[in-house]
Enzyme design. Structure first.
Site, PDB file in Angstrom:
ATOM      1  N   ASP A   5      -4.516   5.753   6.210  1.00 36.21           N
ATOM      2  CA  ASP A   5      -5.068   6.795   6.661  1.00 36.21           C
ATOM      3  C   ASP A   5      -6.098   6.379   7.860  1.00 36.21           C
ATOM      4  O   ASP A   5      -5.358   6.244   9.094  1.00 36.21           O
ATOM      5  CB  ASP A   5      -5.807   7.584   5.722  1.00 36.21           C
ATOM      6  CG  ASP A   5      -6.354   9.037   6.408  1.00 36.21           C
ATOM      7  OD1 ASP A   5      -6.313   9.171   7.266  1.00 36.21           O
ATOM      8  OD2 ASP A   5      -6.600   9.874   5.343  1.00 36.21           O
ATOM      9  N   LYS A  39      -0.234   7.468   8.401  1.00 34.84           N
ATOM     10  CA  LYS A  39      -0.616   8.882   9.135  1.00 34.84           C
ATOM     11  C   LYS A  39      -0.640   8.512  10.717  1.00 34.84           C
ATOM     12  O   LYS A  39      -1.349   7.714  11.079  1.00 34.84           O
ATOM     13  CB  LYS A  39      -2.084   9.250   8.522  1.00 34.84           C
ATOM     14  CG  LYS A  39      -1.836  10.104   7.219  1.00 34.84           C
ATOM     15  CD  LYS A  39      -2.664  10.849   6.918  1.00 34.84           C
ATOM     16  CE  LYS A  39      -2.713  11.461   5.436  1.00 34.84           C
ATOM     17  NZ  LYS A  39      -3.953  12.325   5.072  1.00 34.84           N
ATOM     18  N   GLU A  88       0.862  -1.205  -0.030  1.00 38.00           N
ATOM     19  CA  GLU A  88      -0.020  -0.063  -0.070  1.00 38.00           C
ATOM     20  C   GLU A  88       0.732   1.209  -0.164  1.00 38.00           C
ATOM     21  O   GLU A  88       1.932   1.306   0.457  1.00 38.00           O
ATOM     22  CB  GLU A  88      -0.890  -0.026   1.382  1.00 38.00           C
ATOM     23  CG  GLU A  88      -2.315  -0.503   1.075  1.00 38.00           C
ATOM     24  CD  GLU A  88      -3.277   0.570   0.110  1.00 38.00           C
ATOM     25  OE1 GLU A  88      -2.654   1.439  -0.530  1.00 38.00           O
ATOM     26  OE2 GLU A  88      -4.426   0.521   0.325  1.00 38.00           O
ATOM     27  N   ASP A  89       0.273   2.216  -0.646  1.00 36.35           N
ATOM     28  CA  ASP A  89       1.194   3.787  -0.621  1.00 36.35           C
ATOM     29  C   ASP A  89       1.092   4.243   0.906  1.00 36.35           C
ATOM     30  O   ASP A  89       1.692   4.811   1.288  1.00 36.35           O
ATOM     31  CB  ASP A  89       0.588   4.458  -1.561  1.00 36.35           C
ATOM     32  CG  ASP A  89      -0.788   4.625  -1.779  1.00 36.35           C
ATOM     33  OD1 ASP A  89      -1.536   3.857  -1.267  1.00 36.35           O
ATOM     34  OD2 ASP A  89      -1.342   5.855  -2.289  1.00 36.35           O
ATOM     35  N   PHE A  95      -2.403  16.370   3.712  1.00 42.45           N
ATOM     36  CA  PHE A  95      -2.669  15.641   2.241  1.00 42.45           C
ATOM     37  C   PHE A  95      -1.486  15.782   1.628  1.00 42.45           C
ATOM     38  O   PHE A  95      -0.690  17.012   1.375  1.00 42.45           O
ATOM     39  CB  PHE A  95      -3.809  16.491   1.759  1.00 42.45           C
ATOM     40  CG  PHE A  95      -4.411  15.942   0.793  1.00 42.45           C
ATOM     41  CD1 PHE A  95      -5.454  15.011   0.981  1.00 42.45           C
ATOM     42  CD2 PHE A  95      -3.951  16.145  -0.580  1.00 42.45           C
ATOM     43  CE1 PHE A  95      -5.980  14.182   0.032  1.00 42.45           C
ATOM     44  CE2 PHE A  95      -4.494  15.289  -1.672  1.00 42.45           C
ATOM     45  CZ  PHE A  95      -5.627  14.447  -1.431  1.00 42.45           C
TER      46      PHE A  95
END
Ligand code: PRP
Length: 179
Positions: A102, A130, A98-99, A151
């Site tokens: 969140d 995050k 996964e990048d 973001f």
């Protein structure tokens, strides 16, 4: 919304060094096992392309594309599978790539879904997570960077489907300040 050179969170060099480090650890951990990388599209595209070329093991690659059911149901953690895997993963050593994590809802759902297909093992490699944003616990075995709740775009991550092609990861700033 604006992007400037000053808003680089992670430079291409920092990212590439981290990718090499992660790939080295993964290569050592999976030695002697058949590794299957599952990249979660579209964000993980660039990361998996770099990571897989630094892993010094025979491996297979597959993709999944998912989308949440919409902002109002996002908290339910139910995601829609837009593209499923091409092959059966039963008995395989699966590493989900996964990048960014969140809320953790996407991976939480995906892991439960993949687990039911009875892989031999199931782990996560994420480039970024995050800080303090997860609504559900996600156990990440291989993590690149912990980042603040901002973001970011570039290196596969988009803003309105653009900027995925940037080599650095940049902070998106809005006229209202940092998002
Ligand atoms: C991003 C990212 C993860 C997910 C993480 O994908 O690639 O899949 O959000 O969010 P969560 O932890 O809150 O569930 P996105 O929906 O932006 O799609 P994309 O990968 O196609 O850009």
């Amino acid at each position: 919304m604006s992007l400037s050179k000053n808003s680089v969170l992670l430079s291409e060099k920092e990212i590439q060094e981290k990718v090499c480090e992660l790939a080295g650890t993964i290569s050592a951990d999976y030695e002697g096992r058949e590794l299957l990388l599952i990249a979660v599209m579209k964000g993980a595209l660039v990361f998996v392309a770099d990571l897989m070329r630094k892993i010094k093991l025979p491996l297979e690659l597959d993709f999944m594309a998912v989308s949440s059911y919409g902002s109002t149901t996002k908290t339910s953690g139910v995601v829609r599978i837009l593209k499923d895997l091409d092959a059966n993963i039963e008995g395989k050593h699966v590493l989900v790539v996964e990048d960014i994590i969140d809320t953790g809802l996407t991976l939480n759902y995906l892991l439960r879904n993949l687990k039911s297909r009875q892989p031999a093992s199931l782990e996560i490699c994420a480039l970024m997570c995050k800080e303090k944003k997860q609504k559900v616990p996600v156990s990440v075995k291989y993590l690149g960077f912990t980042i603040p709740d901002i973001f970011v775009v570039g290196y596969g991550l988009d803003f309105g489907q653009r900027y995925r092609n940037l080599s650095d990861i940049l902070i998106v700033e809005s006229e209202f300040g940092l998002q």
